[in-house]
Every structure is written in C-alpha cells, then in structure tokens.
Design a protein around this motif. Structure first.
Motif, mmCIF file in Angstrom:
data_model
loop_
_atom_site.group_PDB
_atom_site.id
_atom_site.type_symbol
_atom_site.label_atom_id
_atom_site.label_comp_id
_atom_site.label_asym_id
_atom_site.label_seq_id
_atom_site.Cartn_x
_atom_site.Cartn_y
_atom_site.Cartn_z
ATOM 1 N N SER C 46 3.743 -5.948 14.614
ATOM 2 C CA SER C 46 2.594 -6.848 14.608
ATOM 3 C C SER C 46 1.581 -6.546 13.502
ATOM 4 C CB SER C 46 1.911 -6.762 15.958
ATOM 5 O OG SER C 46 0.572 -7.190 15.855
ATOM 6 N N THR C 47 1.267 -7.557 12.720
ATOM 7 C CA THR C 47 0.255 -7.357 11.684
ATOM 8 C C THR C 47 -1.149 -7.341 12.286
ATOM 9 O OG1 THR C 47 0.483 -9.714 11.284
ATOM 10 C CG2 THR C 47 1.463 -8.241 9.677
ATOM 11 N N ALA C 48 -1.281 -7.996 13.465
ATOM 12 C CA ALA C 48 -2.601 -8.031 14.091
ATOM 13 C C ALA C 48 -2.985 -6.653 14.626
ATOM 14 C CB ALA C 48 -2.615 -9.062 15.218
ATOM 15 N N LEU C 49 -1.981 -5.932 15.092
ATOM 16 C CA LEU C 49 -2.246 -4.616 15.686
ATOM 17 C C LEU C 49 -2.326 -3.524 14.615
ATOM 18 C CD1 LEU C 49 -2.534 -3.019 18.304
ATOM 19 C CD2 LEU C 49 -0.066 -2.984 18.520
ATOM 20 N N GLN C 50 -1.823 -3.850 13.444
ATOM 21 C CA GLN C 50 -1.695 -2.839 12.394
ATOM 22 C C GLN C 50 -2.992 -2.078 12.053
ATOM 23 O OE1 GLN C 50 -0.227 -4.293 8.701
ATOM 24 N NE2 GLN C 50 0.156 -2.258 7.889
ATOM 25 N N PRO C 51 -4.136 -2.768 11.872
ATOM 26 C CA PRO C 51 -5.343 -2.008 11.512
ATOM 27 C C PRO C 51 -5.690 -0.920 12.519
ATOM 28 C CG PRO C 51 -5.737 -4.361 11.294
ATOM 29 C CD PRO C 51 -4.389 -4.211 11.902
ATOM 30 N N LEU C 52 -5.541 -1.248 13.807
ATOM 31 C CA LEU C 52 -5.866 -0.279 14.859
ATOM 32 C C LEU C 52 -4.938 0.932 14.780
ATOM 33 C CD1 LEU C 52 -7.204 0.629 17.536
ATOM 34 C CD2 LEU C 52 -5.512 -0.746 18.740
ATOM 35 N N VAL C 53 -3.632 0.677 14.743
ATOM 36 C CA VAL C 53 -2.669 1.778 14.750
ATOM 37 C C VAL C 53 -2.823 2.600 13.466
ATOM 38 C CG1 VAL C 53 -0.242 2.390 14.959
ATOM 39 C CG2 VAL C 53 -1.120 0.376 16.121
ATOM 40 N N GLN C 263 -4.085 5.566 23.810
ATOM 41 C CA GLN C 263 -4.525 5.130 25.137
ATOM 42 C C GLN C 263 -5.656 5.992 25.687
ATOM 43 O OE1 GLN C 263 -0.642 5.305 26.895
ATOM 44 N NE2 GLN C 263 -0.418 3.070 26.928
ATOM 45 N N SER C 264 -5.975 7.095 24.987
ATOM 46 C CA SER C 264 -7.032 7.987 25.490
ATOM 47 C C SER C 264 -8.385 7.295 25.422
ATOM 48 C CB SER C 264 -7.055 9.261 24.653
ATOM 49 O OG SER C 264 -7.590 8.960 23.381
ATOM 50 N N SER C 265 -9.308 7.751 26.241
ATOM 51 C CA SER C 265 -10.601 7.069 26.318
ATOM 52 C C SER C 265 -11.359 7.163 24.996
ATOM 53 C CB SER C 265 -11.438 7.651 27.458
ATOM 54 O OG SER C 265 -11.601 9.034 27.243
ATOM 55 N N LYS C 266 -11.058 8.200 24.203
ATOM 56 C CA LYS C 266 -11.732 8.344 22.918
ATOM 57 C C LYS C 266 -11.438 7.145 22.013
ATOM 58 C CE LYS C 266 -11.884 11.215 18.840
ATOM 59 N NZ LYS C 266 -10.839 11.541 17.905
ATOM 60 N N VAL C 267 -10.171 6.808 21.916
ATOM 61 C CA VAL C 267 -9.803 5.681 21.062
ATOM 62 C C VAL C 267 -10.153 4.358 21.726
ATOM 63 C CG1 VAL C 267 -7.873 4.520 19.911
ATOM 64 C CG2 VAL C 267 -7.979 7.003 19.967
ATOM 65 N N GLN C 268 -9.902 4.286 23.038
ATOM 66 C CA GLN C 268 -10.158 3.034 23.751
ATOM 67 C C GLN C 268 -11.629 2.632 23.677
ATOM 68 O OE1 GLN C 268 -8.026 0.848 25.273
ATOM 69 N NE2 GLN C 268 -6.360 2.033 24.406
ATOM 70 N N ASN C 269 -12.510 3.612 23.816
ATOM 71 C CA ASN C 269 -13.936 3.272 23.791
ATOM 72 C C ASN C 269 -14.513 3.260 22.383
ATOM 73 O OD1 ASN C 269 -14.065 2.985 26.569
ATOM 74 N ND2 ASN C 269 -14.330 5.202 26.857
ATOM 75 N N GLY C 270 -13.776 3.848 21.442
ATOM 76 C CA GLY C 270 -14.282 3.878 20.073
ATOM 77 C C GLY C 270 -13.624 2.831 19.201
ATOM 78 N N LEU C 271 -12.492 3.232 18.635
ATOM 79 C CA LEU C 271 -11.780 2.407 17.664
ATOM 80 C C LEU C 271 -11.433 1.013 18.183
ATOM 81 C CD1 LEU C 271 -11.154 3.328 14.920
ATOM 82 C CD2 LEU C 271 -8.901 4.067 15.660
ATOM 83 N N VAL C 272 -10.905 0.956 19.404
ATOM 84 C CA VAL C 272 -10.449 -0.315 19.951
ATOM 85 C C VAL C 272 -11.584 -1.324 19.962
ATOM 86 C CG1 VAL C 272 -9.693 -1.407 22.097
ATOM 87 C CG2 VAL C 272 -8.545 0.646 21.283
ATOM 88 N N LYS C 273 -12.759 -0.873 20.408
ATOM 89 C CA LYS C 273 -13.901 -1.788 20.476
ATOM 90 C C LYS C 273 -14.400 -2.161 19.095
ATOM 91 C CE LYS C 273 -15.517 -1.084 25.054
ATOM 92 N NZ LYS C 273 -16.217 -0.127 25.890
#
Lengths: 295, 307, 296
Positions: C46-53, C263-273
């Motif tokens: 997925s190109t949409a998911l790429q920036p996050l990963v 999936q850790s809360s660090k990434v979920q609450n930081g980067l993901v948002k």
C-alpha cells in the motif's frame, strides 16, 4: 506557382511553426522554473527528505538520480555501441537485420510499468538483487538501449563512405577503420544520443518504483566502501530518485509542503539536466577535437 | 623465406583485429536480442494466460466494450472488453504524432538548413532538456493548465482525448525532432549543393531532395515518437480522465491501455484474472506497436532513394 | 589512434565489469541473505500506508542497531501477492486479504496497525455540504447527475472513482453502495491526484482519506454526521477501514517485532496520529472482513 513565392511562403510557415514551438517550450520551462526556484535553498539541497513534517530536502534523491544515471550508462553504453557498430557497419541488408531493428524499436515502445514489473519479477525477486540501484539501472537499460543504439547507428551511418574507403586503401582492418576513424567523427551525434537517453533516466518514475524502490534509507557520504550497506556508493541499496520522489509527494505525500517540494524538485531536476547536457557537449567536443585531429 | 612464408600464411594483424571487432559487435547485438526475446516471452506468456487459463474468448476481449475484470456479465463471462482502451490509445497516439510531426520537421529544418547557427545550440539545448522532465510533471502541468483551458474553451470537464493529445504532443516533440535532425544531417551535403547549383530555390531543394532522401529516417523518428506516446502512462492518465468508456468525442473522458495498466497493476494479484487481463493489455500494446513498425517500414521503403 | 584503442578497451572493460558486478552483487547478496536473513526485512505494498511504515522503520532502526528494514510501495495487490509468495516478509494492504481475489487469506496473518477514515469530497463550487447516505449512493451509481437534485447549484456532477481493486474503493463501495455497481467514470489511483482533480474541476465528487482533506475541497457530511476521528471511533461515521500489515502464517521473528513496535502505544499515539490516521487502540468497535461491526 512561382517557385520564389513558394519559397517565401514555405520559409514563413517554417518560421511560424518554430516560433510556436519556442513559445510552448519557453512557457513550459518557464512555468517549472518560476514555480520551483523560490523553493530551492541550500537547506533544500542538502538535507534529507521527511515523511510527514515540513522542511524536508532532496539530498539523497538528487545523488541517487546521478548515481543511477552513471550505472545505467556503464551497463548500456558498451552494449549499445557494439550493436550500433554492428547495425551500421557489419549488418547485411536483409530481412534479418530489419527484424533486429524492428525488435529494438518495439523494445522502446514498451510502457515503463511493464518493464518495471518485468525487472521486478526477474531481477529483484528471482535473482535476489532486491530493491536496489542496480535493479533500477538494469530496468533503465531497457529504455536506453533502443534510443542509444539507434542514435549511434545513425551517427555512424552519417559519416561519409569516403572515410571508409580511405581507411581500406591504407590497409586498415574494417574494425580499425571504425574505431579509429568513423567513431571519432560520429562522437557529437553519439553524445546527443547519450544526452537524450540520460534525460529519460532522469525523468523515469514508473519503471523505478518496482526496481530501485521508492524509499531513500539514510546513507553516509564518508563511507567509500561500495560493499558497505550504508555507503553512498553501494549499488545494492534501495534508492529513490528525484523523479520518483516527485511522483511520491504528488500522489501520496502527506507533508504539508508537498506541492512546494514537488515544484522545487522539478526545477532542480531541470537545472541538473541542463548542467549535465552542457557538460556532455563540452566533453564530446573535447574528445572530438582530440581524436579527429581537427585542431 | 620460410619465415616470410609463415608470416604470409598466418592471419594478418588486421584480420585478427577484424575478428575481435566482429566478436564484440556480434556479442552486443546478441545480448540485445536476448533481452528483447526475454521481455517478449514474459509478456506473451502472461498476456496469453487470460485466454488459456481463464478461458476468455479472444474476440470478446478485443471487441467488448465493458471493462471491469473481477465482475461477470449476465452470461457468467468476465467483463473484459478492451475495445475502448484500444480505440483511445490509437486515437491519442496518432493524433499527437500528426500534430507533432509538422512542428518537428519545421524545427529540424530550421536547425539544420535554414538557420543552423542561431537555431542549433539554443533549440537543441531546450529539446534535450524536455526529454528529462518526468511524466508526472507533464501530467500536473497538464492538469493545472491544459485541462482548465480546454474546459473554458469547449465546456465539459476538460478531461479527454484532446487534453491527452496536447500533453503528448509536447512529450513526443523532442523525440521526433532530435531523430529527424539526425536523419536530415545524414543526407549527403552534395545533394543540397547540387540542387542549389541547378537553380532550385531553398524550398524546392528541401521539399524535392532533402525531405525525400531523409524520408526513411523521418518515419523512424515518427515511430519512436509514437512509441513514446503509446507507452506513456502517468501523464496521460491524469489528463485523459482515465474512464473505461468508449470515447464519443475528443472531449469525453477515456482511458488508454497504459493508463489502465498503471492504475490497475498495483491493486491486483499476480495470477488472478484481473491481473492477467492487464497483462493482455500489455500484449495488445506490444502487437500494436509491432504493426505500426511494420506499416511504417513498408511505407518508408518506398521513398528510399537508395533503391 | 592508440588512445582510441585504449578508450575503447576501457569502455569494454567497464561494460564487462558492469556485468560482473551484477553477477557478484547477486552472489554476495544471496550469500549474505542466507547468513543474516533474520535481520533483513522488506515491507511492500500500500502506498497510502507507506509513509507511516517508513517513518516507523527509521525510528525503529535508530533504536535497534542491526535491524534493516526496507519499505516500498507498489500497491496493496502487489503487497499481498508478494507476501503470499514469501518474496517479502511483510505485505502492506489497505484491504482485507479475504476481499482480494487470488489471495488465500488463511495462509496469511493479519496485523491491523491503524484505522483510516474516508470522506466524500466535492468541488467547492457545487454548494453542497451534507447529503443523505441514499443520495450519496445515487450519485455514485449515476442516478443523480446534477447537484441541484441534492440542494446545490445547477451543475453537472462528474464522478471521480478510485482504482478498481484499491482498498479505498472497496471500503467506500461496501459502506455506501452496498453491492450496487458504481457508474463508469474517471478512475484515479492516488489520494494526491484525486485531491488535485476535485479541487480544480467544477462539479467533481470523489472520496479521500481524512489526511488529504483540506480547505480547497468541501468534505461532505452524511446524514449530518461530520467526518471526524471521534465519529469513526464510535462507528457513527461508517466509511473507514483498517490498514493491514500481512505476514505469512508463521511470521519472521524480526518482522513480528517490528509490527509489535508499530502497534505499541508509543507509535499509535504519536506517529499514527501525526500522519492523520486513527489509532487502533482508540477504536470502540471492530470490523471484520465482511463489514460486520461489533462493539469492543
């Protein structure tokens, strides 16, 4: 009609057509430069790109584009030169030669994405080259070969036969005549071919997405060991080029300054191509002077 | 004596050089042919699987007008009709080559015969520059300038074959021009001098001598230009609308073979019907460019002065 | 003459060495991958998911020296087929593997790493801010063709679809069309292109991930529900999907560790948002491949 009047009309038509082309091209290049140059800064050229925050640069992408070009030329130029010489000097004029030419021309009409996928399945996966500059260079060789072969062949053919006869009468072998006399005269034409194919390398995106990849991992410019994964010279590392970067920020870029990065990168790309072209012409002229004793 | 005889009987230095040279150039041409064959084999084997594995009727593939692989029609056959894309691809390619060729010939004549001093350096530099602009950039400029322009001029959405043609015209211009310049340069200079010496005007010389002599080269230039137009995807996709509809006019959204291919290929799975159908599009593309090549070769051989 | 010969032989040597380089590159690569394959991870899709990963991979590699993660795009279809063939360790996808034809979902393990909300968007010219779900369905099936039929300006609607088989389109059609076939219209693959087309074409309508909404477009409310993260979390806003990272049924250890990190809360609450996604831990509901929603 009076031939003189016809001549005048024809001249006028040609001038008008040329003027239209010049206007279109000037508009196009002007548009890219005017929208892009304000976003170019030293910081933009020397910092790494950002995935989502503003202020990213294009340092690695710029280097990757140039490195990819060099690798591609190293692979494709010798093959194209040999084939061009074959087609221009050795090939008999028969159906087989024209079959070869048709095949080469068909190669150039393949859509980039097809060549990209082909190279992905064969080189990236099957031969385990991975997403790498090398895979990208091989993919681009597919586009380069037809154009380069064709222009080498044309430039060799445009050298007058007198030169070949002179070589033969001196008792030189045909090969010696080609490499010693014909090739040097053809250099300017060949340089044009290289420049055109280099342009294609700089501008290609679709074929590289699946081969050289669309990420630019951090690399070190002080590590000169090409076998070290972190080295900037390592041909086995994934490398996003400038054109791919432009494509990426335009399609799925989430950085707030995506459009600035895109127009800035396009302007940088044009300037780099310009520098490369001028350099190649200069080098070509230098080589021509040296090898043909025209000085 | 024996020494001299031995020397005479042995292949000369020149012969050896010749052999080495032949080996080098033959190896290169064989390498290119291998590459070509490899790609051809690859595309043909993938492209044929729609017909061999998925049992799609070849004729319905070529003449059908409904393209939604993955869905089946009332008779249970998959909806893979490629006709709209074939027609559109032909239309944009031929139109853009038709528009670009006169411009390219004019510019080449200007650069080689009319004003070689002023024209050459400047125009050549710009043309070489244009080749390097990424398709994406052409696409976005088309989206910001050409599409709104067409919309204001003719109404509608502005997306369509006309916009595609304009963008492609600019994209193929450098290719056709630079190769035409090469073939004009390959015309021996004494043709020009002889014609002028006979009292022909410059235009008569150009039209009756130079263009005739350069015809095969110019036709090849056009083929290369059309090939570029044919294979171009990213730029066309943005301005043509990329809708798999039969084009009704130059102004309705349409899709080319390559634009469908590029949009679809990342979203389908290798070996499934939607993916195979896309490879079949690539196969059509390949066959069509082969037909172009042969047709133009045939036409070109008639104008060849060497025959 | 001599220099010519030199130059030519130099060129030939370069060419040969190029080929050799390709050869040794190949062998050295396969050699090294057998010895240290545990640390080299490739994620494709997925190109949409790429920036996050990609960003997560950079952070992860900074924290764990020795880990080597390559993230590439190529589309969800590519990601799924490559991970199924075990050519890569992770396949990123916007779509459930069950919904992708040609994929055996049972051979893959699903890791949901984020939630993405999508909203219908129109050109500002249309003068529409809210539609009902039924109207939206009729617009995309071609039954409503003018904006004045839904209370807007007298202007023709031009639909811009997303690419067939893409996750965005599958999600939208599942939530809005409910099995009906979309009208044949423009198809664009990427969020960025759709964003540009809709903002510049009068009467255009399409749909975008939340992170691509901006003030040049008008995002539509459906039945007066606004497209916000909070509404997605409670499923009041129906058009949303998971971003998946698929691994083979028995995943590579390093790959699993990396996914755990995302999936850790660090990434979920930081980067993901930061990237405009919605954290999976904030979701009050879950959705399965058949679009069945259950409360957590």
């Amino acid at each position: 009609m009076n031939p003189k009047i016809a001549n005048k009309i024809a001249d006028a038509v040609i001038y008008i057509l040329v003027a239209i082309v010049v206007i279109i091209l000037a508009l196009l290049i002007g548009f890219i430069l005017i929208t892009g140059i304000p976003h170019i800064s030293w910081h933009f050229l020397t910092s790494v790109s950002q995935s989502f925050s503003a202020g990213g640069g294009i340092r690695d992408q710029l280097f990757n584009s140039i490195y990819l070009l060099i690798l591609t030329l190293i692979i494709s130029f010798p093959i194209a030169l040999g084939s061009g010489i074959y087609l221009a000097e050795y090939a008999p004029k028969n159906w087989f030669t024209s079959l070869i030419q048709t095949a080469i021309e068909v190669l150039s009409s393949l859509p980039s994405i097809i060549v990209g996928l082909f190279c992905y399945l064969l080189f990236v996966i099957e031969f385990q080259l991975g997403f790498s500059i090398l895979s990208g260079a091989i993919a681009l060789t597919f586009f380069n070969l037809p154009l380069l072969t064709r222009s080498i062949q044309e430039s060799l053919e445009s050298v007058p036969d007198l030169q070949r006869q002179a070589g033969a009468s001196l008792g030189l072998s045909r090969w010696k005549t080609i490499t010693g006399i014909i090739f040097p005269i053809a250099i300017p034409g060949i340089i044009t071919g290289i420049i055109l194919s280099a342009g294609r390398v700089f501008g290609e995106a679709a074929a590289l997405i699946y081969t050289a990849g669309e990420s630019a991992p951090a690399i070190s410019y002080s590590n000169f060991n090409p076998f070290n994964p972190a080295s900037f010279l390592n041909p086995m590392r994934p490398a996003e080029t400038l054109a791919v970067h432009i494509w990426k920020v335009n399609t799925e870029g989430v950085t707030p300054d995506a459009s600035q990065i895109s127009s800035g990168s396009s302007a940088v790309l044009i300037i780099v191509i310009l520098i490369f072209n001028l350099g190649a012409h200069y080098l070509g002229k230098h080589l021509y002077d040296k090898m043909t004793a025209s000085k | 004596m024996d020494q001299i005889k031995a020397k005479l009987m042995k292949p000369s230095k020149e012969t050896k050089q010749e052999t080495v040279g032949k080996i080098i150039s033959y190896t290169c041409i064989v390498a290119i042919m291998l590459l070509v064959l490899l790609v051809l084999y690859f595309i043909i084997s993938f492209g044929m699987s729609t017909f061999t594995k998925n049992n799609v009727n070849l004729w319905s593939f070529l003449s059908g007008t409904n393209w939604s692989p993955g869905q089946v029609d009332a008779h249970g056959n998959p909806e893979v009709g490629a006709l709209p894309m074939i027609v559109t691809s032909f239309a944009v390619t031929i139109l853009s080559a038709l528009v670009a060729t006169p411009f390219a010939i004019a510019v080449s004549l200007f650069m080689t015969i009319i004003a070689p001093k002023h024209g050459k350096g400047f125009l050549q530099a710009i043309i070489e520059l244009l080749v390097g602009i990424p398709s994406v950039v052409y696409g976005y400029i088309g989206l910001t300038l050409v599409v709104p322009f067409i919309r204001h001029l003719y109404g509608g959405t502005g997306f369509g074959i006309l916009s595609g043609t304009i963008v492609l015209f600019v994209m193929v211009l450098p290719t056709i021009t630079s190769l035409t310049v090469d073939s004009l340069k390959a015309v021996p200079r004494y043709y020009l001098e002889a014609s002028l010496a006979l009292g022909a005007t410059r235009w008569q010389t150009i039209y009756k001598v130079i263009l005739r002599a350069a015809t095969p080269g110019i036709l090849t230039a056009i083929i290369f230009g059309m090939a570029r137009a044919f294979g171009e995807a990213l730029a066309v996709q943005m301005v043509i609308g990329n809708a798999t509809l039969m084009p009704k006019s130059l102004l309705t959204p349409a899709a080319t073979l390559t634009s469908q291919l590029t949009t679809g290929i990342g979203n389908t799975v290798m070996g499934s019907l939607p993916n195979n159908a896309l490879w079949s599009l690539a196969l059509i593309l390949l066959l069509m460019s082969l037909v172009f090549n042969i047709a133009v070769k045939f036409v070109g051989s008639k104008g060849d002065l060497n025959k | 003459m001599l220099s010519m010969k030199k130059a030519l032989s130099f060129v030939t040597i370069l060419g040969v060495s190029g080929v050799l380089l390709a050869g040794c590159g190949n062998s050295s690569k396969s050699g090294s991958s057998s010895s240290s394959s545990s640390t080299k991870i490739t994620a494709v899709g997925s190109t949409a998911l790429q920036p996050l990963v990609e960003q997560a991979a950079t952070d992860y590699q900074n924290a764990n020296s020795g880990a080597s993660i390559t993230v590439q795009g190529g589309g969800s279809g590519t990601g799924l087929s490559q991970v199924q063939q075990k050519a890569v360790q992770i396949g990123n996808s916007d779509i459930f593997a069950e919904k992708q034809s040609g994929i055996k979902a049972s051979e893959l393990k699903d890791h949901q790493v984020a939630v993405v909300g999508m909203a219908p968007v129109v050109n500002k010219d249309a003068g529409v801010k809210n539609v009902t779900m039924d109207q939206l369905k009729k617009i995309f099936t071609g039954k409503i063709t003018n904006w004045k039929q839904v209370g807007g300006k007298d202007e023709k609607i031009s639909v811009v679809n997303r690419a067939k088989g893409s996750g965005t389109r599958a999600t939208f059609e599942q939530a809005v069309l409910g099995g009906a076939t979309a009208v044949k219209a423009q198809e664009q693959d990427s969020n960025g292109t759709v964003q540009k087309i809709v903002s510049s074409t009068p009467g255009a309508v399409s749909y975008l991930a939340f992170s691509f909404l901006n003030n040049k477009l008008q995002a539509l409310s459906i039945d007066n529900v606004k497209p916000t993260d909070a509404n997605v979390e409670t499923n009041k806003w129906k058009i949303w999907s998971y971003e998946h990272m698929y691994t083979p049924a028995t995943p590579n250890k390093e790959a699993e560790k990396f996914i755990k990190y995302i999936q850790s809360s660090k990434v979920q609450n930081g980067l993901v948002k930061k990237l405009g996604y919605i954290s999976i831990s904030n979701m009050k509901v879950t959705k399965d491949a058949n679009n069945k929603v259950t409360n957590k």
